[in-house]
Design a protein around this motif. Structure first.
Motif, PDB file in Angstrom:
ATOM      1  N   PRO A 129       0.330  -4.211  -7.235  1.00 22.59           N
ATOM      2  CA  PRO A 129      -0.762  -5.106  -6.771  1.00 22.59           C
ATOM      3  C   PRO A 129      -0.001  -6.412  -6.341  1.00 22.59           C
ATOM      4  O   PRO A 129       0.913  -6.893  -6.905  1.00 22.59           O
ATOM      5  CB  PRO A 129      -1.630  -5.517  -7.917  1.00 22.59           C
ATOM      6  N   LEU A 130      -0.416  -6.830  -5.189  1.00 19.71           N
ATOM      7  CA  LEU A 130      -0.209  -8.379  -4.714  1.00 19.71           C
ATOM      8  C   LEU A 130       1.037  -8.350  -3.931  1.00 19.71           C
ATOM      9  O   LEU A 130       1.633  -9.661  -3.379  1.00 19.71           O
ATOM     10  CB  LEU A 130      -0.240  -9.383  -5.659  1.00 19.71           C
ATOM     11  N   ARG A 131       1.936  -7.318  -4.204  1.00 23.55           N
ATOM     12  CA  ARG A 131       3.375  -7.392  -3.438  1.00 23.55           C
ATOM     13  C   ARG A 131       3.240  -7.500  -1.989  1.00 23.55           C
ATOM     14  O   ARG A 131       4.065  -8.260  -1.263  1.00 23.55           O
ATOM     15  CB  ARG A 131       4.154  -6.222  -4.018  1.00 23.55           C
ATOM     16  N   ASP A 132       2.338  -6.660  -1.423  1.00 22.10           N
ATOM     17  CA  ASP A 132       2.426  -6.733   0.028  1.00 22.10           C
ATOM     18  C   ASP A 132       1.481  -7.765   0.820  1.00 22.10           C
ATOM     19  O   ASP A 132       1.427  -8.080   2.128  1.00 22.10           O
ATOM     20  CB  ASP A 132       1.573  -5.425   0.561  1.00 22.10           C
ATOM     21  N   LEU A 133       0.646  -8.603  -0.189  1.00 22.15           N
ATOM     22  CA  LEU A 133       0.027  -9.697   0.535  1.00 22.15           C
ATOM     23  C   LEU A 133       0.983 -10.803   1.212  1.00 22.15           C
ATOM     24  O   LEU A 133       0.384 -11.152   2.151  1.00 22.15           O
ATOM     25  CB  LEU A 133      -0.853 -10.526  -0.730  1.00 22.15           C
ATOM     26  N   VAL A 134       2.106 -10.903   0.560  1.00 21.71           N
ATOM     27  CA  VAL A 134       2.693 -11.981   1.265  1.00 21.71           C
ATOM     28  C   VAL A 134       3.341 -11.455   2.779  1.00 21.71           C
ATOM     29  O   VAL A 134       3.750 -12.247   3.746  1.00 21.71           O
ATOM     30  CB  VAL A 134       3.878 -12.343   0.388  1.00 21.71           C
ATOM     31  N   THR A 135       3.236 -10.321   3.085  1.00 24.99           N
ATOM     32  CA  THR A 135       3.803  -9.693   3.995  1.00 24.99           C
ATOM     33  C   THR A 135       2.790  -9.390   5.141  1.00 24.99           C
ATOM     34  O   THR A 135       3.122  -9.054   6.422  1.00 24.99           O
ATOM     35  CB  THR A 135       4.763  -8.400   4.043  1.00 24.99           C
ATOM     36  N   MET A 136       1.425  -9.251   4.941  1.00 23.11           N
ATOM     37  CA  MET A 136       0.444  -9.089   5.671  1.00 23.11           C
ATOM     38  C   MET A 136       0.276 -10.121   6.565  1.00 23.11           C
ATOM     39  O   MET A 136      -0.255  -9.813   7.943  1.00 23.11           O
ATOM     40  CB  MET A 136      -1.023  -8.980   4.770  1.00 23.11           C
ATOM     41  N   GLY A 137       0.436 -11.387   6.333  1.00 29.32           N
ATOM     42  CA  GLY A 137       0.097 -12.299   7.262  1.00 29.32           C
ATOM     43  C   GLY A 137      -1.445 -12.696   7.286  1.00 29.32           C
ATOM     44  O   GLY A 137      -2.217 -11.914   7.050  1.00 29.32           O
ATOM     45  N   ALA A 173     -13.779  -0.135  -2.374  1.00 29.27           N
ATOM     46  CA  ALA A 173     -12.601   0.493  -3.110  1.00 29.27           C
ATOM     47  C   ALA A 173     -12.490   1.972  -2.864  1.00 29.27           C
ATOM     48  O   ALA A 173     -11.483   2.389  -2.467  1.00 29.27           O
ATOM     49  CB  ALA A 173     -12.602  -0.056  -4.271  1.00 29.27           C
ATOM     50  N   ALA A 174     -13.371   2.911  -3.268  1.00 26.15           N
ATOM     51  CA  ALA A 174     -13.667   4.059  -3.002  1.00 26.15           C
ATOM     52  C   ALA A 174     -13.353   4.323  -1.567  1.00 26.15           C
ATOM     53  O   ALA A 174     -12.342   5.378  -1.260  1.00 26.15           O
ATOM     54  CB  ALA A 174     -14.896   4.646  -3.404  1.00 26.15           C
ATOM     55  N   CYS A 175     -13.971   3.985  -0.663  1.00 29.85           N
ATOM     56  CA  CYS A 175     -13.679   4.108   0.895  1.00 29.85           C
ATOM     57  C   CYS A 175     -12.193   3.899   1.312  1.00 29.85           C
ATOM     58  O   CYS A 175     -11.643   4.732   1.845  1.00 29.85           O
ATOM     59  CB  CYS A 175     -14.941   3.695   1.672  1.00 29.85           C
ATOM     60  N   SER A 176     -11.835   2.737   0.699  1.00 34.79           N
ATOM     61  CA  SER A 176     -10.362   2.466   1.021  1.00 34.79           C
ATOM     62  C   SER A 176      -9.218   3.353   0.463  1.00 34.79           C
ATOM     63  O   SER A 176      -8.249   3.604   1.271  1.00 34.79           O
ATOM     64  CB  SER A 176     -10.116   1.124   0.718  1.00 34.79           C
ATOM     65  N   VAL A 177      -9.754   3.714  -0.751  1.00 38.55           N
ATOM     66  CA  VAL A 177      -8.571   4.622  -1.379  1.00 38.55           C
ATOM     67  C   VAL A 177      -8.828   5.975  -0.643  1.00 38.55           C
ATOM     68  O   VAL A 177      -7.432   6.674  -0.367  1.00 38.55           O
ATOM     69  CB  VAL A 177      -9.114   4.921  -2.896  1.00 38.55           C
ATOM     70  N   VAL A 194      -1.697  -0.399  -2.410  1.00 40.14           N
ATOM     71  CA  VAL A 194      -2.847  -0.574  -3.190  1.00 40.14           C
ATOM     72  C   VAL A 194      -3.500  -1.990  -2.771  1.00 40.14           C
ATOM     73  O   VAL A 194      -4.640  -2.354  -3.070  1.00 40.14           O
ATOM     74  CB  VAL A 194      -2.332  -0.722  -4.706  1.00 40.14           C
ATOM     75  N   ASP A 195      -2.739  -2.936  -2.168  1.00 38.45           N
ATOM     76  CA  ASP A 195      -3.352  -4.325  -1.789  1.00 38.45           C
ATOM     77  C   ASP A 195      -4.274  -4.055  -0.697  1.00 38.45           C
ATOM     78  O   ASP A 195      -5.123  -4.898  -0.529  1.00 38.45           O
ATOM     79  CB  ASP A 195      -2.049  -4.946  -1.257  1.00 38.45           C
ATOM     80  N   ASP A 196      -4.019  -3.110   0.200  1.00 40.34           N
ATOM     81  CA  ASP A 196      -4.840  -2.555   1.116  1.00 40.34           C
ATOM     82  C   ASP A 196      -6.340  -2.614   0.428  1.00 40.34           C
ATOM     83  O   ASP A 196      -7.468  -3.140   1.036  1.00 40.34           O
ATOM     84  CB  ASP A 196      -4.567  -1.615   2.244  1.00 40.34           C
ATOM     85  N   VAL A 197      -6.308  -1.537  -0.466  1.00 38.99           N
ATOM     86  CA  VAL A 197      -7.493  -1.210  -1.343  1.00 38.99           C
ATOM     87  C   VAL A 197      -8.053  -2.696  -1.798  1.00 38.99           C
ATOM     88  O   VAL A 197      -9.570  -2.629  -1.758  1.00 38.99           O
ATOM     89  CB  VAL A 197      -7.309  -0.307  -2.273  1.00 38.99           C
ATOM     90  N   LEU A 198      -7.350  -3.569  -2.393  1.00 42.18           N
ATOM     91  CA  LEU A 198      -7.902  -4.739  -3.087  1.00 42.18           C
ATOM     92  C   LEU A 198      -8.742  -5.663  -2.024  1.00 42.18           C
ATOM     93  O   LEU A 198      -9.536  -5.991  -2.071  1.00 42.18           O
ATOM     94  CB  LEU A 198      -6.951  -5.367  -3.700  1.00 42.18           C
ATOM     95  N   VAL A 199      -8.001  -5.717  -0.868  1.00 43.62           N
ATOM     96  CA  VAL A 199      -8.527  -6.705   0.198  1.00 43.62           C
ATOM     97  C   VAL A 199      -9.582  -6.063   0.925  1.00 43.62           C
ATOM     98  O   VAL A 199     -10.664  -6.635   1.109  1.00 43.62           O
ATOM     99  CB  VAL A 199      -7.568  -6.963   1.295  1.00 43.62           C
ATOM    100  N   ASN A 200      -9.597  -4.737   1.302  1.00 48.03           N
ATOM    101  CA  ASN A 200     -10.849  -4.000   1.768  1.00 48.03           C
ATOM    102  C   ASN A 200     -12.053  -4.105   0.823  1.00 48.03           C
ATOM    103  O   ASN A 200     -13.085  -4.486   1.272  1.00 48.03           O
ATOM    104  CB  ASN A 200     -10.331  -2.369   1.985  1.00 48.03           C
ATOM    105  N   ALA A 201     -11.986  -3.990  -0.460  1.00 42.35           N
ATOM    106  CA  ALA A 201     -12.964  -3.938  -1.361  1.00 42.35           C
ATOM    107  C   ALA A 201     -13.526  -5.238  -1.674  1.00 42.35           C
ATOM    108  O   ALA A 201     -14.811  -5.561  -1.615  1.00 42.35           O
ATOM    109  CB  ALA A 201     -12.595  -3.363  -2.592  1.00 42.35           C
TER     110      ALA A 201
END
Length: 234
Positions: A129-137, A173-177, A194-201
Motif C-alpha cells: 500500500p501507498l508505494r505507487d502513489l508517489v509515481t502516479m502523479g 473497492a470491490a469493483c476496483s479489485v 493495491v493503490d489503484d483500489v484504495l484511490v478508486n474506493a
C-alpha cells in the motif's frame, strides 16, 4: 398563521436555477479549455476509426461528450415511463441509473486499455500500500479518483441499501479489485496495484458524500408510497 411558508418555494427554485446555470457555465468553460486536444481526435472518431479514437484518452472523452444527448434522452424516456405507471421519484431514479452508466463506462474503458506490450511484457502486481502513489502523479491520482466517482455519487440516490459511505466505499473497492484482476488475467501490460483500489474506493466514497442530501432512504421506497389508509373499526 405563518405568512413565510409560501415564500420559501420561489427562493428554492431560484437557487436551483442558479446552481444549474453555474453548472452549465462550468461545463462550458471546461470544454473550452480542452477543446483543442478533443478536436484532434474528432476526425478519426467521426469516421469510425478505432486507432486514434477509441484507444486514446482524448477520443474516449470526446465520444463520452458526444453520447451525452443520447443519455439525456434515455433519462427522459425512463422518467416518462415511470411517471406514467406512478413510480415515485421517476426523474431522480432515471437520472441516477443513466448517470451511473454514462459516468463509469468510459473510465472502465480507459482502465482496460492495453499498454505497449500486451501479452508480451511480464505481468506486474503491486501489493504494498501507498508505494505507487508517489509515481502516479497528480493526473493519475485524479483519474483514479474519478473511475468510480459516478457510481459512488448516483448509487445511493438509486438504491436505499447503498445509502451509506461505508457501503459505497466497499462497493468501489470491490469493483476496483475486479478491474485489477481483469487487467492481470487479460495480460494487458498494466500494473495491478493495491493503490489503484484504495484511490478508486476513496473517489467513490467522496462522491457519495457529495450526493448525500439526495440519497434514497427506506422511507422513500416505492412500497411505502401508496399504502392504503387504515379503516376505522366498527
Amino acid at each position: 398563521m405563518s405568512h413565510h411558508t409560501p415564500s420559501s418555494a420561489p427562493p428554492r427554485r431560484i437557487r436551483r436555477i442558479v446552481l444549474l446555470g453555474l453548472s452549465v457555465l462550468g461545463l462550458a468553460g471546461a470544454l473550452f479549455v480542452v477543446r483543442r486536444p478533443l478536436m484532434m481526435s474528432a476526425p478519426r472518431c467521426m469516421s469510425g476509426r478505432w486507432h486514434g479514437c477509441y484507444d486514446t484518452f482524448n477520443g474516449v472523452v470526446l465520444m463520452t461528450l458526444v453520447a451525452l444527448p443520447l443519455s439525456v434522452l434515455v433519462v427522459w424516456a425512463l422518467a416518462h415511463r415511470r411517471r406514467a405507471v406512478g413510480v415515485a421519484s421517476p426523474w431522480r431514479m432515471s437520472l441516477a441509473e443513466v448517470g451511473m452508466v454514462h459516468g463509469t463506462v468510459p473510465f472502465l474503458w480507459l482502465t482496460m486499455m492495453p499498454g505497449g506490450s500486451p501479452g508480451i511484457a511480464p505481468r506486474r502486481v503491486s501489493l504494498i500500500p501507498l508505494r505507487d502513489l508517489v509515481t502516479m502523479g497528480t493526473g493519475g491520482i485524479v483519474g483514479n479518483l474519478l473511475v468510480f466517482a459516478a457510481l459512488g455519487f448516483f448509487a445511493p440516490i438509486r438504491f436505499s441499501a447503498l445509502a451509506s459511505v461505508t457501503r459505497v466505499l466497499a462497493l468501489g473497492a470491490a469493483c476496483s479489485v475486479l478491474v485489477e484482476v481483469a487487467q492481470y488475467v487479460l495480460w494487458l501490460d498494466r500494473v495491478s496495484s493495491v493503490d489503484d483500489v484504495l484511490v478508486n474506493a476513496t473517489g467513490a466514497a467522496l462522491a457519495a458524500l457529495a450526493s448525500r442530501r439526495w440519497w434514497r432512504t427506506g422511507a422513500q421506497a416505492p412500497s411505502d408510497r401508496s399504502r392504503p389508509a387504515p379503516v376505522p373499526a366498527g
